[in-house]
Motif scaffolding. Sequence first.
Motif, PDB file in Angstrom:
ATOM      1  N   UNK A  37       0.835  -1.205   0.000  1.00  0.00           N
ATOM      2  CA  UNK A  37       0.000   0.000   0.000  1.00  0.00           C
ATOM      3  C   UNK A  37       0.868   1.252   0.000  1.00  0.00           C
ATOM      4  N   UNK A  38       1.945   1.239   0.786  1.00  0.00           N
ATOM      5  CA  UNK A  38       2.835   2.404   0.860  1.00  0.00           C
ATOM      6  C   UNK A  38       3.470   2.713  -0.494  1.00  0.00           C
ATOM      7  N   UNK A  39       3.923   1.674  -1.198  1.00  0.00           N
ATOM      8  CA  UNK A  39       4.526   1.885  -2.514  1.00  0.00           C
ATOM      9  C   UNK A  39       3.503   2.439  -3.507  1.00  0.00           C
ATOM     10  N   UNK A  40       2.314   1.864  -3.496  1.00  0.00           N
ATOM     11  CA  UNK A  40       1.262   2.340  -4.411  1.00  0.00           C
ATOM     12  C   UNK A  40       0.924   3.801  -4.137  1.00  0.00           C
ATOM     13  N   UNK A  41       0.796   4.157  -2.860  1.00  0.00           N
ATOM     14  CA  UNK A  41       0.502   5.556  -2.513  1.00  0.00           C
ATOM     15  C   UNK A  41       1.633   6.485  -2.929  1.00  0.00           C
ATOM     16  N   UNK A  42       2.871   6.048  -2.757  1.00  0.00           N
ATOM     17  CA  UNK A  42       4.014   6.885  -3.133  1.00  0.00           C
ATOM     18  C   UNK A  42       4.065   7.091  -4.652  1.00  0.00           C
ATOM     19  N   UNK A  43       3.804   6.038  -5.398  1.00  0.00           N
ATOM     20  CA  UNK A  43       3.857   6.130  -6.865  1.00  0.00           C
ATOM     21  C   UNK A  43       2.717   6.990  -7.392  1.00  0.00           C
ATOM     22  N   UNK A  44       1.501   6.726  -6.934  1.00  0.00           N
ATOM     23  CA  UNK A  44       0.348   7.478  -7.428  1.00  0.00           C
ATOM     24  C   UNK A  44       0.289   8.894  -6.857  1.00  0.00           C
ATOM     25  N   UNK A  45       0.931   9.103  -5.723  1.00  0.00           N
ATOM     26  CA  UNK A  45       0.901  10.421  -5.092  1.00  0.00           C
ATOM     27  C   UNK A  45       1.884  11.415  -5.672  1.00  0.00           C
ATOM     28  N   UNK A  46       2.753  10.972  -6.577  1.00  0.00           N
ATOM     29  CA  UNK A  46       3.729  11.868  -7.209  1.00  0.00           C
ATOM     30  C   UNK A  46       3.008  12.730  -8.238  1.00  0.00           C
ATOM     31  N   UNK A  47       2.806  14.004  -7.921  1.00  0.00           N
ATOM     32  CA  UNK A  47       2.050  14.893  -8.809  1.00  0.00           C
ATOM     33  C   UNK A  47       2.909  15.527  -9.896  1.00  0.00           C
ATOM     34  N   UNK A  48       4.224  15.440  -9.773  1.00  0.00           N
ATOM     35  CA  UNK A  48       5.110  16.052 -10.765  1.00  0.00           C
ATOM     36  C   UNK A  48       5.128  15.284 -12.086  1.00  0.00           C
ATOM     37  N   UNK A  49       5.036  13.970 -12.009  1.00  0.00           N
ATOM     38  CA  UNK A  49       5.103  13.132 -13.205  1.00  0.00           C
ATOM     39  C   UNK A  49       3.975  12.105 -13.145  1.00  0.00           C
ATOM     40  N   UNK A  50       3.069  12.067 -14.135  1.00  0.00           N
ATOM     41  CA  UNK A  50       1.974  11.084 -14.093  1.00  0.00           C
ATOM     42  C   UNK A  50       2.509   9.658 -14.148  1.00  0.00           C
ATOM     43  N   UNK A  51       1.956   8.822 -13.287  1.00  0.00           N
ATOM     44  CA  UNK A  51       2.392   7.432 -13.217  1.00  0.00           C
ATOM     45  C   UNK A  51       1.182   6.507 -13.258  1.00  0.00           C
ATOM     46  N   UNK A  52       1.438   5.298 -13.703  1.00  0.00           N
ATOM     47  CA  UNK A  52       0.414   4.274 -13.781  1.00  0.00           C
ATOM     48  C   UNK A  52       0.971   3.002 -13.146  1.00  0.00           C
ATOM     49  N   UNK A  53       0.091   2.211 -12.533  1.00  0.00           N
ATOM     50  CA  UNK A  53       0.496   0.959 -11.907  1.00  0.00           C
ATOM     51  C   UNK A  53      -0.073  -0.217 -12.677  1.00  0.00           C
ATOM     52  N   UNK A  54       0.697  -1.286 -12.744  1.00  0.00           N
ATOM     53  CA  UNK A  54       0.235  -2.541 -13.324  1.00  0.00           C
ATOM     54  C   UNK A  54       0.289  -3.583 -12.210  1.00  0.00           C
ATOM     55  N   UNK A  55      -0.873  -4.010 -11.766  1.00  0.00           N
ATOM     56  CA  UNK A  55      -0.979  -4.924 -10.634  1.00  0.00           C
ATOM     57  C   UNK A  55      -1.716  -6.182 -11.063  1.00  0.00           C
ATOM     58  N   UNK A  56      -1.106  -7.354 -10.841  1.00  0.00           N
ATOM     59  CA  UNK A  56      -1.749  -8.636 -11.132  1.00  0.00           C
ATOM     60  C   UNK A  56      -2.363  -9.127  -9.838  1.00  0.00           C
ATOM     61  N   UNK A  57      -3.694  -9.182  -9.804  1.00  0.00           N
ATOM     62  CA  UNK A  57      -4.391  -9.462  -8.550  1.00  0.00           C
ATOM     63  C   UNK A  57      -4.267 -10.885  -8.049  1.00  0.00           C
ATOM     64  N   UNK A  91      -7.621   6.256 -11.976  1.00  0.00           N
ATOM     65  CA  UNK A  91      -8.619   5.465 -12.692  1.00  0.00           C
ATOM     66  C   UNK A  91      -8.246   3.993 -12.639  1.00  0.00           C
ATOM     67  N   UNK A  92      -9.264   3.129 -12.638  1.00  0.00           N
ATOM     68  CA  UNK A  92      -9.047   1.684 -12.681  1.00  0.00           C
ATOM     69  C   UNK A  92      -9.419   1.178 -14.067  1.00  0.00           C
ATOM     70  N   UNK A  93      -8.541   0.387 -14.662  1.00  0.00           N
ATOM     71  CA  UNK A  93      -8.790  -0.207 -15.978  1.00  0.00           C
ATOM     72  C   UNK A  93      -8.682  -1.712 -15.819  1.00  0.00           C
ATOM     73  N   UNK A  94      -9.818  -2.400 -15.655  1.00  0.00           N
ATOM     74  CA  UNK A  94      -9.758  -3.854 -15.480  1.00  0.00           C
ATOM     75  C   UNK A  94      -9.384  -4.555 -16.786  1.00  0.00           C
ATOM     76  N   UNK A  95      -8.546  -5.567 -16.668  1.00  0.00           N
ATOM     77  CA  UNK A  95      -8.101  -6.349 -17.816  1.00  0.00           C
ATOM     78  C   UNK A  95      -8.168  -7.822 -17.430  1.00  0.00           C
ATOM     79  N   UNK A  96      -8.631  -8.661 -18.340  1.00  0.00           N
ATOM     80  CA  UNK A  96      -8.706 -10.102 -18.097  1.00  0.00           C
ATOM     81  C   UNK A  96      -8.046 -10.829 -19.265  1.00  0.00           C
ATOM     82  N   UNK A  97      -7.150 -11.747 -18.969  1.00  0.00           N
ATOM     83  CA  UNK A  97      -6.485 -12.528 -20.015  1.00  0.00           C
ATOM     84  C   UNK A  97      -7.209 -13.839 -20.241  1.00  0.00           C
ATOM     85  N   UNK A  98      -7.801 -14.006 -21.408  1.00  0.00           N
ATOM     86  CA  UNK A  98      -8.527 -15.229 -21.736  1.00  0.00           C
ATOM     87  C   UNK A  98      -7.560 -16.299 -22.246  1.00  0.00           C
TER      88      UNK A  98
END
Length: 102
Positions: A37-57, A91-98
Amino acid sequence: NRLFPGVDVRLLTLKTNFYIPFFDLVLTFMGMCDASRDSCNAILGDTEEPKSLCLVLGGAKESLEANPGVVKLYLKSRKGFVKVALENGASLVPVFGFGENE
C-alpha cells in the motif's frame, strides 16, 4: 512510451522478491516496485510526473490452482487496490487474459 507518452508505468511484484540478492537490483533497474500500500501511494501520489500501476491481482494463489478449462479468481478479499486508487484519484482499468490456463 509509444502507446502512452509521458506516463511512467510501474509493474508491481511481491515485496519478498526484493529480498533476493542481485534479483532485487534487476527488478529495480526494470522499474518494478513492491505491491505494498505504501509503494502504491508513493507512486500514485507523485504529482510532478503522471504514473500508472500494473498490478496482477491473483498472483501466486491463482497460478497454483490453474487447471485447463477452469478459471478461479480471488477478488473478494482483494479490494485494497480499489481503496488506494480512490484515495489517489486514479482510474481503474480492469483487464482479463482469456485462455491463460489452456
